[in-house]
Design an enzyme around this catalytic site. Structure first.
Site, short mmCIF file in Angstrom:
data_model
loop_
_atom_site.label_atom_id
_atom_site.label_comp_id
_atom_site.label_asym_id
_atom_site.label_seq_id
_atom_site.Cartn_x
_atom_site.Cartn_y
_atom_site.Cartn_z
N GLN A 209 0.86 -1.18 0.00
CA GLN A 209 0.00 0.00 0.00
C GLN A 209 0.90 1.23 0.00
O GLN A 209 1.46 1.61 1.03
CB GLN A 209 -0.92 -0.03 1.21
N GLY A 250 -11.84 2.92 3.64
CA GLY A 250 -10.87 2.06 2.99
C GLY A 250 -9.90 2.82 2.10
O GLY A 250 -10.01 4.03 1.87
N HIS A 251 -8.93 2.06 1.56
CA HIS A 251 -7.88 2.68 0.76
C HIS A 251 -8.43 3.28 -0.53
O HIS A 251 -9.39 2.78 -1.11
CB HIS A 251 -6.75 1.69 0.47
N ASN A 252 -7.84 4.41 -0.92
CA ASN A 252 -8.15 5.13 -2.16
C ASN A 252 -9.50 5.85 -2.13
O ASN A 252 -9.90 6.44 -3.15
CB ASN A 252 -8.14 4.21 -3.40
N SER A 270 -11.70 2.78 -2.92
CA SER A 270 -11.79 3.43 -4.23
C SER A 270 -13.14 4.05 -4.53
O SER A 270 -13.39 4.46 -5.67
CB SER A 270 -11.40 2.45 -5.36
#
Length: 339
Positions: A209, A250-252, A270
């Protein structure tokens, strides 16, 4: 009345001063020189207190209140008890918030670095900061002026905080660039690994990440909330967004300006939200979606599709609110008939 052990009141303020700082207008016949010493709920307020009415459910409490001054909408003025001074505003709650901030300002911290705090020699700490016992400031980190770093906080290597930030006890911040006037509450986790794996029957392979968390100005992040860093693109929290306790981002994920995310919401990786999106408690939002500006998501909704700007949705899977209410009514009728 606020407990003086925990809250320090300013003032007093005259009616004229309160009108000016709140932007509200004074009702006819009120004494501009009248003085008020504190804010209080309708039921507890006395003659030298300021209160407000923003919800018609509390008209009875308003009419029985002993408050010396109340902030109300103009159309409620004829329901005021005799002798009560009135400030009139189309948005009473916002006007009252300005008044409450005047009585209870957020003072600059008393500068101090606890002997048990550890600040790396390569870190830069701005003027007027307070760093409490057990805090750790990593190599190359930059802390702006007048920041409060709570007990046992860990600020990771290279992290940047703007001015006037507060990081609550036991929070951790890594891989992040944080704006000014950001309040991160106790226990929050900012910048840890996103949940990224190449999955397969032979085992799950972790994907590095490599992104960051970018947090704008004037943001609040609640206690025990977690915001994962991006996998490659960054995770972004827009200016003025308010995130409640126990939220998972969450990521993004990208949040626009002024988003409001209520407790226990989960936003998968995302997904992109426009400006001023509101998500009710325990809503679940799957990944790779686009949520348009001004959209509203009801509590416990399960969002599995894109949402158009300004649309309000509810239910699981989430549908337009009118459809969800209609479906719920039909199911209720069917259940009653069957029983």
């Amino acid at each position: 009345m606020a407990d003086p052990r925990f809250f320090r009141v300013a003032g007093p303020f005259t009616l004229a001063q309160l009108a000016e700082l709140s932007g509200a207008s004074v009702a006819e016949g009120c004494d501009l020189g009248a003085s008020f010493v504190d804010v209080a709920p309708l039921e507890q307020a006395g003659q030298d207190n300021v209160s407000f009415l923003d919800n018609r459910k509390y008209v009875g409490a308003f009419q029985a209140s002993k408050a010396g001054l109340c902030v109300i909408a103009p159309e409620m003025a004829d329901k005021a008890p005799e002798g009560m001074a009135l400030l009139l505003s189309p948005d009473p709650y916002r006007a009252y918030a300005r008044i409450a901030q005047a009585f209870y300002p957020n003072p600059a911290p008393e500068p101090w670095v606890a002997p048990t705090a550890w600040v790396d020699a390569s870190a830069a700490v701005g003027e007027g900061c307070r760093i409490e016992p057990g805090a750790v400031i990593g190599a190359g980190a930059r802390i702006g002026a007048r920041c409060r770093i709570g007990a046992n906080v860990v600020i990771g290597q290279g992290v940047v905080l703007g001015d006037d930030c507060t990081i609550g006890a036991n929070a951790t911040v890594s891989h992040a660039l944080v704006g000014s006037r950001v309040n991160i509450y106790p226990g929050a986790r900012i910048g840890q690994d996103g949940f990224g794996f190449a999955m397969g029957p032979q085992g799950h392979l972790k994907v590095p990440q490599l992104g960051r968390v970018l947090i704008g100005n004037n943001v609040e992040i609640g206690a025990n909330t977690t915001i994962d860093r991006g996998a490659g693109p960054d995770t972004v929290i827009g200016d003025g967004s308010m995130i409640d306790n126990l939220v998972q981002i969450g990521h993004n994920v990208q949040l626009g300006r002024g988003c409001v995310i209520v407790a226990q919401v989960g936003i998968s990786g995302s997904t992109r939200m426009g400006d001023f999106v509101a998500a009710g408690g325990q809503a679940g939002i799957t990944g790779h979606l686009k949520i348009g500006a001004g959209a509203k998501i009801a509590a416990q909704a399960g969002v599995m599709r894109d949402i158009a700007p300004g649309e309000t949705v509810g239910g699981a899977p989430a549908v337009p609110m009118a459809d969800w209410l209609r479906q719920s009514a039909i199911l209720g009728k069917m259940a009653r008939k069957k029983s």
